[in-house]
Design a protein around this motif. Sequence first.
Motif, mmCIF file in Angstrom:
data_model
loop_
_atom_site.group_PDB
_atom_site.id
_atom_site.type_symbol
_atom_site.label_atom_id
_atom_site.label_comp_id
_atom_site.label_asym_id
_atom_site.label_seq_id
_atom_site.Cartn_x
_atom_site.Cartn_y
_atom_site.Cartn_z
ATOM 1 N N UNK A 164 2.304 3.657 0.693
ATOM 2 C CA UNK A 164 3.156 2.483 0.881
ATOM 3 C C UNK A 164 4.498 2.646 0.206
ATOM 4 N N UNK A 165 4.958 3.880 0.128
ATOM 5 C CA UNK A 165 6.184 4.148 -0.616
ATOM 6 C C UNK A 165 7.370 3.409 -0.034
ATOM 7 N N UNK A 166 7.325 3.178 1.271
ATOM 8 C CA UNK A 166 8.462 2.550 1.934
ATOM 9 C C UNK A 166 8.696 1.140 1.384
ATOM 10 N N UNK A 212 -8.264 2.205 -8.832
ATOM 11 C CA UNK A 212 -8.855 2.799 -7.636
ATOM 12 C C UNK A 212 -8.469 4.269 -7.557
ATOM 13 N N UNK A 213 -9.278 5.012 -6.816
ATOM 14 C CA UNK A 213 -8.978 6.433 -6.685
ATOM 15 C C UNK A 213 -9.074 6.848 -5.227
ATOM 16 N N UNK A 214 -8.407 7.960 -4.951
ATOM 17 C CA UNK A 214 -8.556 8.632 -3.654
ATOM 18 C C UNK A 214 -8.242 7.728 -2.478
ATOM 19 N N UNK A 215 -9.160 7.694 -1.523
ATOM 20 C CA UNK A 215 -8.946 6.971 -0.275
ATOM 21 C C UNK A 215 -8.649 5.506 -0.526
ATOM 22 N N UNK A 216 -9.321 4.933 -1.511
ATOM 23 C CA UNK A 216 -9.147 3.503 -1.757
ATOM 24 C C UNK A 216 -7.733 3.218 -2.224
ATOM 25 N N UNK A 217 -7.231 4.083 -3.080
ATOM 26 C CA UNK A 217 -5.855 3.946 -3.547
ATOM 27 C C UNK A 217 -4.902 4.016 -2.357
ATOM 28 N N UNK A 218 -5.147 4.989 -1.478
ATOM 29 C CA UNK A 218 -4.288 5.176 -0.310
ATOM 30 C C UNK A 218 -4.287 3.914 0.545
ATOM 31 N N UNK A 219 -5.474 3.338 0.751
ATOM 32 C CA UNK A 219 -5.565 2.164 1.618
ATOM 33 C C UNK A 219 -4.823 0.976 1.001
ATOM 34 N N UNK A 220 -5.004 0.783 -0.316
ATOM 35 C CA UNK A 220 -4.375 -0.377 -0.940
ATOM 36 C C UNK A 220 -2.858 -0.217 -0.967
ATOM 37 N N UNK A 221 -2.365 0.983 -1.234
ATOM 38 C CA UNK A 221 -0.910 1.172 -1.233
ATOM 39 C C UNK A 221 -0.355 0.960 0.177
ATOM 40 N N UNK A 222 -1.124 1.409 1.161
ATOM 41 C CA UNK A 222 -0.718 1.193 2.559
ATOM 42 C C UNK A 222 -0.597 -0.308 2.820
ATOM 43 N N UNK A 223 -1.598 -1.048 2.359
ATOM 44 C CA UNK A 223 -1.589 -2.495 2.560
ATOM 45 C C UNK A 223 -0.390 -3.117 1.843
ATOM 46 N N UNK A 224 -0.074 -2.609 0.669
ATOM 47 C CA UNK A 224 1.054 -3.149 -0.080
ATOM 48 C C UNK A 224 2.356 -2.975 0.706
ATOM 49 N N UNK A 225 2.496 -1.815 1.307
ATOM 50 C CA UNK A 225 3.676 -1.560 2.132
ATOM 51 C C UNK A 225 3.780 -2.570 3.261
ATOM 52 N N UNK A 226 2.639 -2.863 3.885
ATOM 53 C CA UNK A 226 2.635 -3.827 4.989
ATOM 54 C C UNK A 226 2.922 -5.232 4.483
ATOM 55 N N UNK A 363 8.816 0.215 8.370
ATOM 56 C CA UNK A 363 7.472 0.226 8.936
ATOM 57 C C UNK A 363 6.657 1.366 8.331
ATOM 58 N N UNK A 364 5.372 1.359 8.600
ATOM 59 C CA UNK A 364 4.472 2.367 8.026
ATOM 60 C C UNK A 364 4.882 3.780 8.414
ATOM 61 N N UNK A 365 5.452 3.908 9.618
ATOM 62 C CA UNK A 365 5.878 5.225 10.092
ATOM 63 C C UNK A 365 6.795 5.906 9.069
ATOM 64 N N UNK A 366 7.648 5.113 8.428
ATOM 65 C CA UNK A 366 8.556 5.682 7.425
ATOM 66 C C UNK A 366 7.759 6.263 6.261
#
Lengths: 464, 294
Positions: A164-166, A212-226, A363-366
């Motif tokens: 969710x860096x964007x 959180x670690x690994x996949x869970x971290x990735x999912x939550x950061x993704x959600x934060x970006x959204x 957007x997430x694409x970024x």
Amino acid sequence: MNSAVKSKDGAGIDFGRALKDGVLIGIVAFALLGPLVGLKTDQNMANELILQNRLGLAAILSVIIGVGRFLLSAFIYPWIAARGRRSKSAVTLAELEARARVTRGLSVTGLVFLFVYPILIISLFGVQGSIKWVDNYGVQILIYVMLGWGLNIVIGLAGLLDLGYVAFYAVGAYSYALLAINFHLSFWVLLPVAGILAAFWGIILGFPVLRLRGDYLAIVTLAFGEIIRLVLINWKDFSGGSAGISSIPKVTLFGIYSFDMGASNSFIKAFHLSPSSAYYKVFLYYLILLLALLTAFITIRLRRLPIGRAWEALREDEVACRSLGINTTNTKLTAFAIGAMFGGFAGSFFAARQGFVSPESFIFMESAVIVAIVVLGGMGSMIGVALAAVAMIGGTELLRELDFLKLVFGKDFNPDQYRMLLFGLAMVIIMVWKPRGFVSARQPTAFLFKRKTVSGDLVKEGHG
Amino acid sequence: MTTSHRNWDSDPVLTVEHLTMRFGGLVAVNDLSFSVGRGDITALIGPNGAGKTTVFNCITGFYKPTTGMMSMRTRDGSLHLLERLPDFVVARKAKVARTFQNIRLFSGMTLLENLLVAQHNPLMIASGMTILGVLGIGGYKTHEREAIERARYWLDKIGLIDRADDPAGDLPYGAQRRLEIARAMCTGPDLLCLDEPAAGLNPRESAELNALLLSIRKDDGTSILLIEHDMSVVMGISDHVVVLEYGTKIADGTPTETRNDPRVIAAYLGVDDEEVEEIEHELDETTGSEGGRA
């Protein structure tokens, strides 16, 4: 696979085995394709359902698949296996050193090239003609270089997969846009403010997320970006909703000269230049270049400080870090915050350059593109990330220029529509060719006798 | 035997009292109490699954014990209750360092870097919490040089000075074990907890390990608590042996005492149930006469 193992031992290509593979796969394919392709139901003129027999077509397809499998087994797999064996065994220290030297040489020439690039372009294409090359290529690529380097701290050094860096890019962009419009503050004041606000959001996100670690971290950061993007769309009073914010003030030359044509202290008038936006673009180019280099400089310094070593240690083994008295939560938070800060810098630059921000840009694409740049470049490598940004962003831009493909594929062919396809294909090929990115080797941060490059095989990727 | 000097009773560095650790219905450690003497090498032994590593994880803060108290008295005289501290504070403040049963080195970092990461906390302060360090002001350079000297001392001690700039993952197994010990020692601990340091070592490496541990105790005054299966290490260098079986302490004393303890022999060699009862009966008599040892 067995055939590959055999030929590895120097027994040559096992054609018998490959033939067996091919025939077997051909039979399986025919069994599948027979009903799927070979029999087709259709309507005849009298609207009756009839069965068309296309077993011949199914047979042809099966033969193609069988032959393909034969070729794979006989040639491609042994070749890949041989390549893998060679690259594993033959990467000696000397080779690593040679590669490191090449990388160093590349970074010096690259740096010189980056500084003369706009001058070169202007002398080649003229002032007006330079806009495309300086803005679309130069500035655009450098923004992503900077974003890649910022995210590299989080993913490449600390090993935390942040999708969710964007969001931090957006925080930086909106910080500048809103504060500049509402409070009429200058870019030079707001640049650090945007960075601090983004870092602040990095910490806000970090607190709940870093357990959180690994996949869970990735999912939550993704959600934060959204979440950030959706808030920007829906909180219309604050952010203008999907319409975005327009007429964001341009960057000034430290308040001395303005790049607005009408302004009294206009740069163009002051130097009696012909009116063109090219000068502003060149200025922006050098601005983002310096910002990117600042990112690189700070990252390189941080790597040699205890915090940087702790990030890398965290990527290697979190449990061991804690056993050595390192507060892993704080360490992760600093990685997040500093990565986010550079994202914020880049964001405020982006807003000033575009003059317009809207949630569309975040957007997430970024995020995905930035993550791809870091992974493609080789996690943790500055020069690798820069090369990857050139390849990814420059590559997609270059694919717009593929009009010559019309000669090959006919007039109706529109290369723009195939951009993403070609791009994806290129990514797959690169990841097969260099699974750990362009520059996978790691440079140690301290040495006793001699700086030796660490082979990428030993460096862990982190698991969140 | 009753007259022999028991350092762990008179001057303990770590006292574990009534430590119990339950995982759901499983009682991994059951009401365990023992002390580690200052400057002693204490061995925690027991058959597989006896709960030794669980005890270690409780002491080093990786597990929060169900009940029990663990008090650590550092060299400067301050007392730390380990069960209340998070794991990294156990290492930082209570000065307990540890190694792992399955080696956990930073394999992509060089030996020197591994030892520098271990000195993170003092270096962090020296770099002005990074801020001064980035700006290049303050005495970080000098502190880093000192840290490198300290690392050099330990690399020299474990005989890996020639490989200082190689990645840790490239080392052979025995060397990795030694490096992990050196890394733990670089945190400047008062108590060093080693989880099976001799596992997978050949006899020569095992002897080198003994020498290393003895010199750590002599030169640095660090107390050592180790889990070990290799009896040559346990009997050769330890001053105090605690034996666990099914999470319960079955013996506690000098190596000679425990070696001859019938319950220990039974736990290790395995005997018929009848025989155990017999031995326990005998043992009750003997311990009764010794007077509240267990």
